[in-house]
Design a protein around this motif. Structure first.
Motif, PDB file in Angstrom:
ATOM      1  N   TYR A 134       0.854  -1.188   0.000  1.00 39.50           N
ATOM      2  CA  TYR A 134       0.000   0.000   0.000  1.00 39.50           C
ATOM      3  C   TYR A 134       0.896   1.247   0.000  1.00 39.50           C
ATOM      4  N   ALA A 191       0.166   4.598   0.264  1.00 32.68           N
ATOM      5  CA  ALA A 191      -0.250   5.820   0.965  1.00 32.68           C
ATOM      6  C   ALA A 191      -0.078   7.016   0.021  1.00 32.68           C
ATOM      7  N   TYR A 224      -6.290   4.626   2.612  1.00 29.42           N
ATOM      8  CA  TYR A 224      -6.337   3.168   2.514  1.00 29.42           C
ATOM      9  C   TYR A 224      -7.605   2.638   1.847  1.00 29.42           C
ATOM     10  N   PHE A 241       1.978   7.988   4.733  1.00 30.14           N
ATOM     11  CA  PHE A 241       1.681   7.163   5.903  1.00 30.14           C
ATOM     12  C   PHE A 241       0.172   6.964   6.028  1.00 30.14           C
ATOM     13  N   VAL A 242      -0.227   5.720   6.165  1.00 30.39           N
ATOM     14  CA  VAL A 242      -1.523   5.332   6.716  1.00 30.39           C
ATOM     15  C   VAL A 242      -1.227   4.109   7.577  1.00 30.39           C
ATOM     16  N   ASP A 243      -2.135   3.767   8.457  1.00 27.71           N
ATOM     17  CA  ASP A 243      -1.878   2.665   9.393  1.00 27.71           C
ATOM     18  C   ASP A 243      -1.502   1.367   8.681  1.00 27.71           C
ATOM     19  N   GLN A 244      -2.185   1.089   7.564  1.00 28.15           N
ATOM     20  CA  GLN A 244      -1.957  -0.189   6.859  1.00 28.15           C
ATOM     21  C   GLN A 244      -0.643  -0.185   6.071  1.00 28.15           C
ATOM     22  N   SER A 245      -0.214   0.947   5.595  1.00 32.06           N
ATOM     23  CA  SER A 245       1.014   1.008   4.787  1.00 32.06           C
ATOM     24  C   SER A 245       2.248   1.272   5.629  1.00 32.06           C
ATOM     25  N   LYS A 246       2.059   1.802   6.848  1.00 34.68           N
ATOM     26  CA  LYS A 246       3.157   2.303   7.685  1.00 34.68           C
ATOM     27  C   LYS A 246       3.859   3.446   6.948  1.00 34.68           C
ATOM     28  N   GLN A 247       5.136   3.627   7.239  1.00 36.95           N
ATOM     29  CA  GLN A 247       5.883   4.714   6.595  1.00 36.95           C
ATOM     30  C   GLN A 247       6.264   4.314   5.169  1.00 36.95           C
ATOM     31  N   LYS A 267       6.611   0.454   3.638  1.00 33.14           N
ATOM     32  CA  LYS A 267       6.285  -0.222   4.896  1.00 33.14           C
ATOM     33  C   LYS A 267       7.485  -0.341   5.832  1.00 33.14           C
ATOM     34  N   GLU A 284       8.348   0.616   9.946  1.00 36.43           N
ATOM     35  CA  GLU A 284       7.657   0.896  11.204  1.00 36.43           C
ATOM     36  C   GLU A 284       7.924   2.311  11.709  1.00 36.43           C
TER      37      GLU A 284
END
Length: 387
Positions: free
Chosen positions: A56, A58, A159, A226-232, A251, A253
């Protein structure tokens, strides 16, 4: 003597290990889940880690939205912001419904400040709706850039399970976008004044290496996500005068780790590779076979040891000292023209003239013979009558 021999043996082993190390540079170890390092100009992949895995992106999506808009619309278009932007989540440039903004300014707000509302306003302006945009952007990316594992359903990267790409495809998209001068300028902008109806401020790039929070002079542009599912996620370009590099990392952390990984990739690329320009028509030889470049292009070569191998089909492979292929280039067979034999019109004309002259001379000879015969008959006739 034993000490001397031992010392020589140690030097020999040390030198051999250093040679192997030079021929096979150690690849960086990354914590980021997927990454790719590419030569921006040649497209050669210099490093890859899960580069074809579905990920993902982002806000790296906005790179695709930007180049799609630049190539399908006028940057000076006046865009009327619609009511849909009020529903958008995440980072904004605080557009108002009904506000008039140029397409250029929306792209700047989208890439520099990562405005999701600007991204949505662009998509609706280009295609009338987000659904139509989805079809158009995917067609554009596949047909114009050649991505194979990307599917976008929105212009900003929030996302959605069906909104995905790969590190390799994102590298292809960014390399393509960097050919556009206006994109390069905006992608490398650290800050700009933003004067909107409801927001009057200075917007800043979120990319820490680009704006100097993490010093790295070679960086020329960047985009964060950044989104929660893709991370950085992080896209960065850099150059050192010998090669231009593109790094895509997906992705991680932590922000600190994704920037450290980006720096590792650039140091690996700058230390081991250079870019060589090849002009259209430049010749290459393999045994008795000759080939040429069909167009202007760039090749990536190792700095330490490099070898060019051409097969009978005209595929040029650039290899490092250990035989690993760095890049392949398709060449065209060189067809040498045979020396032309000049055909002049003198010979046919001369032969024609000679034939006419011969015919004329032959006619004169017949006429002379006939006159001679006639003249003898007349003389005989006169002698006969004189008797």
């Amino acid at each position: 003597m034993k000490r001397v021999l031992a010392l020589l043996l140690f030097i020999s082993i040390f030198s051999s290990s250093e040679l192997v190390k030079a021929e096979n540079p150690e690849e960086p170890v990354l914590t980021t889940e997927a990454a790719i390092l590419m030569d921006m100009q040649s497209g050669a992949v210099l490093y890859g880690k899960n580069e074809e895995a579905k990920m993902y992106p982002a806000s790296l999506t906005k790179i695709a939205t930007a180049i799609y808009a630049m190539e399908t619309a006028n940057m000076d278009d006046q865009v009327t912001v619609t009511d849909e932007i009020e529903k958008i989540d995440g980072t904004r440039v605080y557009l108002n419904p009904g506000e008039q903004v140029t397409l250029r300014k929306l792209i700047q707000g989208m890439l520099i400040n990562s405005g999701n509302d600007a991204a949505l306003a662009i998509a609706i302006h280009l295609d009338g709706s987000k659904d139509k945009y989805t079809k158009s952007i995917n067609d554009f990316l596949e047909s114009r850039i050649g991505v194979k594992d990307t599917h976008f359903v929105n212009p900003h990267g929030l996302y959605d399970d069906n909104h995905y790409t790969t590190a390799k495809d994102m590298g292809l998209i960014l390399n393509y976008a960097m050919k556009n001068p206006e994109f390069r300028e905006i992608f490398g902008t650290k800050e700009m004044e933003w004067d909107g109806e409801s927001w009057d401020t200075t917007i800043h790039s979120h990319h820490r290496m680009l704006k100097g929070e993490i010093p790295y002079e070679a960086v020329t542009g960047g985009k964060t996500g950044f989104v929660d599912q893709s991370k950085q996620t992080l896209a960065t370009t850099a150059e050192n005068g010998k090669i231009k590099l593109t790094a895509i990392l997906l992705k991680s952390e932590f922000k600190r780790e994704i920037y450290e990984d980006t720096k590792k990739l650039f140091e690996f690329g700058f230390a081991n590779f250079k870019s060589v320009q090849v002009r259209k028509g430049e010749q290459f030889k393999s045994g008795k076979l000759k080939y040429k470049a069909g167009e202007d292009l760039y090749m990536t070569e190792p700095i330490q040891q490099s070898k060019r191998v051409i097969d009978e089909g005209g595929t040029l492979r650039v290899e490092n000292g250990s035989g690993k292929t760095i890049q392949t280039v398709e060449l065209k067979p060189l067809i040498e023209k045979k020396p032309e034999v000049k055909k002049t019109s003198e010979k046919p004309e001369q032969s024609g003239i000679l034939s006419l002259n011969a015919l004329f001379g032959f006619g004169l000879l017949i006429m002379a013979s006939a006159m001679w015969v006639l003249n003898r008959k007349q003389k005989k006739h006169r002698r006969f009558r004189s008797r």
